[in-house]
Design an enzyme around this catalytic site. Structure first.
Site, PDB file in Angstrom:
ATOM      1  N   TYR A  93     -11.651  -1.564   0.966  1.00 48.48           N
ATOM      2  CA  TYR A  93     -11.262  -1.661   2.374  1.00 48.48           C
ATOM      3  C   TYR A  93      -9.990  -0.872   2.650  1.00 48.48           C
ATOM      4  O   TYR A  93      -9.764  -0.422   3.761  1.00 48.48           O
ATOM      5  CB  TYR A  93     -11.157  -3.149   2.741  1.00 48.48           C
ATOM      6  CG  TYR A  93      -9.859  -3.710   3.233  1.00 48.48           C
ATOM      7  CD1 TYR A  93      -9.609  -3.833   4.613  1.00 48.48           C
ATOM      8  CD2 TYR A  93      -8.882  -4.144   2.354  1.00 48.48           C
ATOM      9  CE1 TYR A  93      -8.416  -4.378   5.067  1.00 48.48           C
ATOM     10  CE2 TYR A  93      -7.700  -4.701   2.819  1.00 48.48           C
ATOM     11  CZ  TYR A  93      -7.474  -4.810   4.168  1.00 48.48           C
ATOM     12  OH  TYR A  93      -6.301  -5.342   4.618  1.00 48.48           O
ATOM     13  N   ARG A  94      -9.204  -0.608   1.652  1.00 51.00           N
ATOM     14  CA  ARG A  94      -7.888  -0.011   1.830  1.00 51.00           C
ATOM     15  C   ARG A  94      -7.363   0.273   0.429  1.00 51.00           C
ATOM     16  O   ARG A  94      -7.873  -0.288  -0.523  1.00 51.00           O
ATOM     17  CB  ARG A  94      -7.024  -1.097   2.478  1.00 51.00           C
ATOM     18  CG  ARG A  94      -5.748  -0.687   3.135  1.00 51.00           C
ATOM     19  CD  ARG A  94      -5.235  -1.923   3.880  1.00 51.00           C
ATOM     20  NE  ARG A  94      -3.989  -1.663   4.552  1.00 51.00           N
ATOM     21  CZ  ARG A  94      -3.360  -2.538   5.316  1.00 51.00           C
ATOM     22  NH1 ARG A  94      -3.862  -3.751   5.489  1.00 51.00           N
ATOM     23  NH2 ARG A  94      -2.229  -2.241   5.922  1.00 51.00           N
TER      24      ARG A  94
ATOM     25  N   TYR B  12       0.821  -1.214   0.000  1.00 49.78           N
ATOM     26  CA  TYR B  12       0.000   0.000   0.000  1.00 49.78           C
ATOM     27  C   TYR B  12       0.858   1.269   0.000  1.00 49.78           C
ATOM     28  O   TYR B  12       0.344   2.353   0.237  1.00 49.78           O
ATOM     29  CB  TYR B  12      -0.950  -0.010   1.203  1.00 49.78           C
ATOM     30  CG  TYR B  12      -1.802  -1.256   1.248  1.00 49.78           C
ATOM     31  CD1 TYR B  12      -2.844  -1.427   0.343  1.00 49.78           C
ATOM     32  CD2 TYR B  12      -1.548  -2.272   2.163  1.00 49.78           C
ATOM     33  CE1 TYR B  12      -3.616  -2.579   0.356  1.00 49.78           C
ATOM     34  CE2 TYR B  12      -2.323  -3.430   2.179  1.00 49.78           C
ATOM     35  CZ  TYR B  12      -3.354  -3.572   1.276  1.00 49.78           C
ATOM     36  OH  TYR B  12      -4.120  -4.716   1.281  1.00 49.78           O
TER      37      TYR B  12
END
Ligand code: ADP
Length: 483
Positions: free
Chosen positions: A432-433, A57
């Protein structure tokens, strides 16, 4: 520290897109406050990280190029471990490895829930809504009480931490007044300097269950079988469903599986699964209970599958307190999943597309079907895992693996990610992310009422951080433009 070490080693494209201009690592609250004062004065954007290992991420790299990484890893005390009440209070720099060592040193009466790869921090992972594999696997849900420094250097404690001399800060999440813990997760409203986290008492026993489901079209039936078992807590920890592409990558390099154009064809995946003796879907989860109660849980699971998916193969392993820990229990920390990064040969990278889906057969098939189709259209192997987080949600993790040196491939993956955002927004699905490169895209999916959700986020940002110094752009929340 060398500023290059804050580049994203798994960047999807040019690492410089998210290059930091500098990094600074305070060792305590007063240094942190001094840094914020300077950043406010000179309008320097900061990017707070705990261990900075936010794998897939962005790792430690800032959303905004040129921001200064505010590296909190030197604030690394385990402040309290409370065995009676099952919680700990930690600072940002406490890594899962350090934390596990600390719990082990105290005799292992409390177990932590670690993520798939465990080099990050307890705080960073929980703030980012990370997940693990025990009944405590929804890490953000285990947060109880935070200490947060706001942009102006003021320090607040949430929940019962607001009472002078409290002994109950980590005991209850919903005392008098609004519950603020969630506001400081996946946001840029403050810097978390301490966090309470609930920990599970060591269980009396565990069962590790692996289920192999043969047919590619069995997904809906599988989800329908798992949901009631998870909803009534028969399955009392998150389950993982892996598709064929994900299973065949284990222990293989892509070049050993396939050397043709495009994504590995489903037929080839089917051949490899058959050779390995695996079905198209694999499900794994662990059960936590006393041995006799595990028997009851397992009976219920076996009989549910016997009715709905008689072709499923179920394997069970057992552990009882006092026996040595085994790998399937996932109590020993690992960096294992990092191995798949070089799926295309090195130097590899990956990120994932993470929609949240109701565990209803029809809905999961709809979303999975769209995602698999788009991956194949773009020549990317649809490497998918689905995590049953409670009985009401599946967090799907559709991984995009790429060779970082292959610009055509990383561009293709970026295009795929953005098309998926659009596809999913069209059917009311949210994520979610996301990787830092796609935070604006993920935020753009929040379209209800003309994107009304962005309004309070922006207004609150302006209120608590008027100079926009904390993590500009995180989660698509940008400061207002100032002349
Ligand atoms: P980990 O090393 O645990 O995997 P990071 O330290 O990379 O996680 O943190 C993940 C993200 O969470 C960061 O990019 C940042 O946006 C946010 N974050 C991490 N720690 C803090 C903190 N102490 N305060 C505010 N935000 C944080």
């Amino acid at each position: 520290d060398d500023v290059a070490s804050y580049l994203d080693p798994f960047a999807i494209g040019d690492q410089d897109e998210h290059a930091a201009s500098a990094a600074i690592a305070p060792s305590d609250i007063s240094q942190l406050r001094a840094i914020l004062a300077i950043a406010n004065k000179y309008r320097v954007p900061l990017w707070p990280v705990s261990m900075g290992k936010n794998f897939a991420y962005g790792t430690a790299a800032p959303r905004l190029r040129g921001a200064v990484v505010l590296d909190l890893k030197r604030m690394n005390r385990v402040i309290e471990v409370n065995e009676k009440l099952g919680y700990a209070v930690v600072e940002p720099g406490v890594s899962f490895f350090d934390f596990k060592a600390e719990l082990d040193k105290r005799g292992g009466a409390l177990w932590m829930s670690g993520p798939a790869h465990s080099w990050g921090s307890v705080i960073g992972n929980a703030l980012e809504h990370g997940v693990g594999y025990t009944p405590y696997g929804r890490h953000a849900g285990m947060i109880c009480g935070m200490e947060v420094m706001l942009a102006d250097g003021s320090l607040v404690r949430t929940g019962l931490g607001s009472s002078e001399g409290t002994q109950e800060w980590q005991c209850y999440k919903w005392p008098f007044g609004p519950s603020w813990d969630g506001v400081f997760t996946q946001s840029n409203f403050g810097i978390v300097t301490k966090m309470g986290i609930w920990l599970m008492p060591q269980p009396a026993g565990m069962a590790g269950v692996s289920i192999s489901v043969p047919g590619r079209d069995d997904l809906a039936a599988l989800v329908e079988t798992l949901r009631p078992l998870r909803l009534d807590d028969t399955i009392n920890a998150p389950y993982t469903i892996a598709n064929g592409w994900r299973q065949i990558s284990s222990g293989r390099l892509r070049s050993d599986a396939y050397d043709g154009p495009g994504a590995i064809p489903a037929a080839r995946v089917g051949d490899l699964l058959a050779r390995d003796g695996d079905g198209w879907w694999s499900v794994i989860f662990n059960l936590f209970d006393r041995p006799a109660a595990l028997d009851i849980r397992l009976d219920a699971i076996r009989s549910a599958f016997a009715t709905s998916l008689p072709g499923a193969k179920i394997d069970v392993r057992r552990w009882a307190r006092g026996e040595p820990l085994q790998a399937w229990m996932r109590q020993d920390l690992s960096l294992g999943p990092l191995g798949t990064v070089n799926w295309h040969g090195g130097p590899g990278g990956h990120t994932d597309f993470g929609p949240i889906i109701a565990p209803v057969g029809e809905r999961v098939s709809q979303v999975y079907g769209l995602i698999e189709k788009r991956f194949i259209e773009h020549g990317v192997d649809p490497w998918v895992g689905m995590f049953g987080m409670g009985g009401r949600a599946i967090v799907m993790v559709a991984d995009l693996f790429y060779n970082r040196d292959d610009a055509e491939m990383t561009t293709r993956c970026r295009t795929l990610f953005r098309i998926l955002c659009k596809d999913m927004a069209d059917i009311g699905i949210g994520l979610y992310r996301s990787h830092i490169s796609f935070m604006d895209d993920a935020a753009a999916m929040q379209g209800w009422n003309d994107g009304a959700f962005g309004g309070p986020n922006r207004r609150f940002k302006a209120l608590v951080d008027p100079n926009g110094i904390i993590a500009p752009g995180k989660q698509g929340i940008w400061p207002e433009k100032k002349e």
